[in-house]
Design an enzyme around this catalytic site. Structure first.
Site, PDB file in Angstrom:
ATOM      1  N   ASP A  94     -26.579  11.693  13.263  1.00  9.64           N
ATOM      2  CA  ASP A  94     -25.193  11.685  12.785  1.00  9.64           C
ATOM      3  C   ASP A  94     -25.108  11.127  11.362  1.00  9.64           C
ATOM      4  O   ASP A  94     -25.857  10.224  10.998  1.00  9.64           O
ATOM      5  CB  ASP A  94     -24.341  10.828  13.723  1.00  9.64           C
ATOM      6  CG  ASP A  94     -22.858  11.098  13.567  1.00  9.64           C
ATOM      7  OD1 ASP A  94     -22.499  12.138  12.971  1.00  9.64           O
ATOM      8  OD2 ASP A  94     -22.053  10.270  14.029  1.00  9.64           O
TER       9      ASP A  94
ATOM     10  N   HIS B  84     -26.417  18.154   5.008  1.00  9.18           N
ATOM     11  CA  HIS B  84     -27.198  18.858   6.021  1.00  9.18           C
ATOM     12  C   HIS B  84     -28.585  19.238   5.483  1.00  9.18           C
ATOM     13  O   HIS B  84     -29.573  19.181   6.216  1.00  9.18           O
ATOM     14  CB  HIS B  84     -26.454  20.102   6.486  1.00  9.18           C
ATOM     15  CG  HIS B  84     -25.139  19.800   7.162  1.00  9.18           C
ATOM     16  ND1 HIS B  84     -25.040  18.910   8.220  1.00  9.18           N
ATOM     17  CD2 HIS B  84     -23.882  20.256   6.936  1.00  9.18           C
ATOM     18  CE1 HIS B  84     -23.780  18.832   8.603  1.00  9.18           C
ATOM     19  NE2 HIS B  84     -23.060  19.640   7.851  1.00  9.18           N
TER      20      HIS B  84
ATOM     21  N   LEU C 290     -47.274  16.961  20.252  1.00  2.03           N
ATOM     22  CA  LEU C 290     -45.857  16.609  20.404  1.00  2.03           C
ATOM     23  C   LEU C 290     -45.023  17.839  20.750  1.00  2.03           C
ATOM     24  O   LEU C 290     -45.264  18.933  20.231  1.00  2.03           O
ATOM     25  CB  LEU C 290     -45.337  16.014  19.087  1.00  2.03           C
ATOM     26  CG  LEU C 290     -43.844  15.653  19.048  1.00  2.03           C
ATOM     27  CD1 LEU C 290     -43.594  14.341  19.784  1.00  2.03           C
ATOM     28  CD2 LEU C 290     -43.349  15.543  17.604  1.00  2.03           C
TER      29      LEU C 290
END
Length: 225
Positions: free
Chosen positions: A12, A29, A124
């Site tokens: 956020d 962004h 991962l």
């Protein structure tokens, strides 16, 4: 000592970060996408971390201004294409979660392509939550099971969810203290860490500090231990 095998992050603060710098929200962004790359690469090199799940676009984010949503769709498409080589270099398997049907055919094709090309990677697992909402996820799971014989069990529902792994450590950047409809089932016993740092300013050093604190938490899972 606890191990943060599955880390989930609510990323956020991109828009606010840009506005504080007098820039358009889309610049936030873009900056946030670079942080995703750095954090993912770091996690891929950590032997303790097995899964990283990032809240990229929620079912509620469609309410944002049209131009911002369109930019996010283009950014996601570009990000995935550019990051494919990074995934492969770091042995990262890409597993998106959420309802992809709302996206354009071209974006769906890119998502599927990256997922397929990294399917052999056994390091991962990076999940991007795309058009994701925990309530929507649970409803889709229940609807898929509603015609089964007998009662729906915990394991049956868990196995029908987009994300089938419990979260150990959930981090939210940006200063707010809420889960925002994110991995509600999987985070039933997650340790929650909130930071005022806006996502584009979040870095590996802060992540390491949070993980260090997590390792010292006494996790009782409802018992007395």
């Amino acid at each position: 000592m606890n191990q943060a095998k599955h880390i989930a992050i609510i990323m956020d603060g991109n828009g606010r970060w840009a506005e504080l710098q007098g820039k358009k929200r889309v610049k936030g962004h873009e900056a946030g996408a670079e942080v995703v790359k750095r954090i993912t690469t770091y996690c891929s090199n950590s032997p303790e971390i097995e899964r990283l799940t990032l809240y990229a676009f929620s079912t509620e984010n469609w309410k944002r201004p049209r131009l911002e949503v369109e930019f996010l769709m283009k950014l996601l498409n570009t990000y995935l294409k550019n990051e494919l080589s990074v995934y492969l270099q770091n042995n990262v398997r890409f597993e998106p979660i959420g309802d992809m049907r709302a996206f354009s055919k071209s974006l769906q094709a890119t998502i599927k392509m990256v997922e397929e090309k990294t399917a052999h990677c056994d390091g991962l697992v990076q999940s991007l939550a795309l058009n994701y909402g925990a309530q929507d996820e649970i409803l889709r799971a229940v609807n898929a099971l509603k015609n089964c014989d007998g009662d729906i069990t915990h394991d049956m529902l868990s196995n029908q969810l987009d994300c089938k792994e419990s979260v150990d450590l959930l981090i939210r950047t940006g200063g707010d203290h809420r889960l925002s409809n994110y991995l509600l089932w999987q985070s039933a016993y997650a340790e929650l860490f909130f930071t005022d740092t806006l996502w584009p300013d979040f870095n590996i050093k802060e992540l390491e500090k949070i993980i260090k604190k997590f390792t010292k938490v006494e996790r009782r899972f409802g018992g007395l231990k």
